[in-house]
Write a protein that holds these residues in place. Structure first.
Motif, short mmCIF file in Angstrom:
data_model
loop_
_atom_site.label_atom_id
_atom_site.label_comp_id
_atom_site.label_asym_id
_atom_site.label_seq_id
_atom_site.Cartn_x
_atom_site.Cartn_y
_atom_site.Cartn_z
N ARG A 292 0.87 -1.18 0.00
CA ARG A 292 0.00 0.00 0.00
C ARG A 292 0.90 1.23 0.00
N PHE A 293 0.69 2.12 -0.97
CA PHE A 293 1.51 3.33 -1.04
C PHE A 293 0.97 4.38 -0.07
N GLU A 294 1.79 5.43 0.12
CA GLU A 294 1.43 6.44 1.12
C GLU A 294 0.09 7.11 0.81
N ASN A 295 -0.25 7.18 -0.47
CA ASN A 295 -1.53 7.80 -0.82
C ASN A 295 -2.71 6.85 -0.60
N GLY A 296 -2.43 5.66 -0.04
CA GLY A 296 -3.50 4.73 0.28
C GLY A 296 -3.77 3.71 -0.82
N HIS A 297 -3.13 3.90 -1.98
CA HIS A 297 -3.39 2.98 -3.09
C HIS A 297 -2.71 1.63 -2.84
N GLU A 298 -3.48 0.57 -3.00
CA GLU A 298 -2.91 -0.77 -2.83
C GLU A 298 -2.52 -1.33 -4.19
N ALA A 299 -1.21 -1.38 -4.43
CA ALA A 299 -0.73 -1.87 -5.73
C ALA A 299 -0.70 -3.39 -5.76
N LEU A 300 -0.54 -4.02 -4.59
CA LEU A 300 -0.63 -5.48 -4.49
C LEU A 300 -1.46 -5.82 -3.26
N GLY B 174 -0.55 -8.90 -16.90
CA GLY B 174 -1.59 -8.01 -16.41
C GLY B 174 -1.56 -6.70 -17.17
N HIS B 175 -2.69 -6.01 -17.18
CA HIS B 175 -2.76 -4.72 -17.86
C HIS B 175 -1.87 -3.71 -17.15
N SER B 176 -1.66 -2.60 -17.81
CA SER B 176 -0.93 -1.51 -17.19
C SER B 176 -1.61 -1.13 -15.87
N GLY B 177 -0.81 -0.99 -14.81
CA GLY B 177 -1.36 -0.63 -13.51
C GLY B 177 -1.78 -1.82 -12.66
N ALA B 178 -1.59 -3.04 -13.17
CA ALA B 178 -2.04 -4.24 -12.45
C ALA B 178 -1.17 -4.56 -11.24
N GLY B 179 0.06 -4.04 -11.24
CA GLY B 179 0.95 -4.30 -10.11
C GLY B 179 2.22 -5.07 -10.48
N LYS B 180 2.46 -5.26 -11.78
CA LYS B 180 3.59 -6.07 -12.21
C LYS B 180 4.94 -5.46 -11.78
N SER B 181 5.11 -4.17 -12.05
CA SER B 181 6.39 -3.53 -11.69
C SER B 181 6.57 -3.52 -10.18
N THR B 182 5.48 -3.29 -9.48
CA THR B 182 5.57 -3.29 -8.02
C THR B 182 6.05 -4.66 -7.53
N PHE B 183 5.51 -5.71 -8.12
CA PHE B 183 5.92 -7.07 -7.77
C PHE B 183 7.44 -7.22 -7.93
P1 ADP Z 1 2.18 -2.30 -13.82
O1 ADP Z 1 3.66 -2.55 -13.77
O2 ADP Z 1 1.39 -3.57 -13.88
O3 ADP Z 1 1.80 -1.35 -14.90
P2 ADP Z 1 2.60 -0.89 -11.31
O4 ADP Z 1 3.13 -1.92 -10.38
O5 ADP Z 1 3.57 0.04 -11.94
O6 ADP Z 1 1.74 -1.61 -12.45
O7 ADP Z 1 1.51 -0.02 -10.56
C1 ADP Z 1 0.42 -0.61 -9.88
C2 ADP Z 1 -0.45 0.49 -9.33
O8 ADP Z 1 0.21 1.16 -8.27
C3 ADP Z 1 -0.83 1.56 -10.36
O9 ADP Z 1 -2.15 1.95 -10.13
C4 ADP Z 1 0.13 2.69 -10.04
O10 ADP Z 1 -0.44 3.93 -10.38
C5 ADP Z 1 0.28 2.55 -8.53
N1 ADP Z 1 1.59 3.05 -8.05
C6 ADP Z 1 2.81 2.65 -8.46
N2 ADP Z 1 3.78 3.30 -7.78
C7 ADP Z 1 3.14 4.13 -6.91
C8 ADP Z 1 3.58 5.09 -5.93
N3 ADP Z 1 4.89 5.29 -5.68
N4 ADP Z 1 2.62 5.74 -5.23
C9 ADP Z 1 1.31 5.52 -5.45
N5 ADP Z 1 0.83 4.66 -6.35
C10 ADP Z 1 1.73 3.97 -7.09
#
Ligand code: ADP
Length: 242
Positions: free
Chosen positions: A12-20, A37-46
């Motif tokens: 969960r990022f500081e803005n409250g968004h749960e990426a995974l 997964g589509h763009s924004g699915a959480g792949k890079s975060t993983f």
């Molecule tokens: P993908 O690689 O599948 O495109 P990401 O892992 O980059 O997806 O991002 C997953 C979600 O987390 C997206 O909605 C993205 O906007 C959000 N996100 C990524 N990094 C941050 C961050 N540092 N703060 C807040 N939200 C983030």
């Protein structure tokens, strides 16, 4: 060093968004898997969590049985030396030749000069760039630059290779070449995890696919390595291995 296990990992990022959200998946040493997964699915975060570039909010990430979420900052560079990373943007140094770009991680690791050439040239040969070792990135095509990036990622002989959309800029033939290289390294025991949204490519590879949607794992084409619940026993080792 090549086994990986995500145990109910939430980011969960500081803005409250749960990426995974509560993602669990295990990768045996020497395995090959796509994260789809589509763009924004959480792949890079993983991948970033696995690289230790960011820490999970909850859950464990075990690499060879060691929870990397517990690694202290000073241990991370040593941990990362065991991981090869291929990005879509390959971040090559523009004023260094192909050879020097590939040699860089070896120099950072303190390898002796005379050993560096012996290690770099076979890798350049493998990616088909031996004749261009003196070229600067700007003198290379996109596909060639990508291959320099891959050579740099594997020159340290990592046990774990992570790739984030590695074929995003490439035409299908070059993308297939890149995949063949990954398969080659996988066949000598490297664990390979590739994030991609390229459906056609993933289908053609017929490998394990883990699909993320809005941070949740919604499909894993592989059966679990262990029965559910068994994972809790593995998380207690210390960081001493790194
Ligand atoms: P993908 O690689 O599948 O495109 P990401 O892992 O980059 O997806 O991002 C997953 C979600 O987390 C997206 O909605 C993205 O906007 C959000 N996100 C990524 N990094 C941050 C961050 N540092 N703060 C807040 N939200 C983030």
């Amino acid at each position: 060093m090549g086994s990986v296990e995500f145990q109910r990992v939430t980011k969960r990022f500081e803005n409250g968004h749960e990426a995974l959200h509560e993602v669990s998946a295990a990768f045996a040493e020497g395995s090959f898997a796509f994260i789809e997964g589509h763009s924004g699915a959480g792949k890079s975060t993983f991948l970033r969590l696995l690289l230790g570039a960011d820490a999970p909010t909850r859950g464990n990430i075990l690499v060879n049985g060691v929870n990397i979420a517990g690694l202290r900052a000073r241990r991370l560079p040593r941990y990362r030396q065991h991981i090869g990373v291929v990005f879509q943007e390959h971040h090559l140094l523009g004023h260094r030749t192909a050879f020097e770009n590939v040699a860089l991680p070896l120099r950072v690791a303190g390898m002796r000069e005379r050993d560096i050439g012996r290690r770099v040239r076979p890798v350049l040969e493998k990616v088909g760039l031996l004749d261009k070792e003196r070229f600067l990135p700007a003198q290379l095509s996109t596909g060639e630059q990508q291959r320099v990036g891959i050579a740099r990622a594997v020159v340290t002989r990592p046990k774990l290779l992570l790739a984030d959309e590695p074929t995003g800029n490439l035409d299908p033939a070059l993308a297939a070449n890149v995949m063949r290289l990954f398969l080659d390294f996988n066949s000598i025991g490297t664990t390979v995890i590739v994030a991609s949204h390229d459906h056609a490519l993933i289908d053609a590879m017929a490998k394990r696919v883990i699909e993320l949607r809005q941070g949740r794992l919604i499909r894993d084409s592989d059966p679990p390595l262990r029965p559910p619940g068994a994972e809790r026993t593995a998380s207690t080792r210390t960081e001493a291995a790194f």
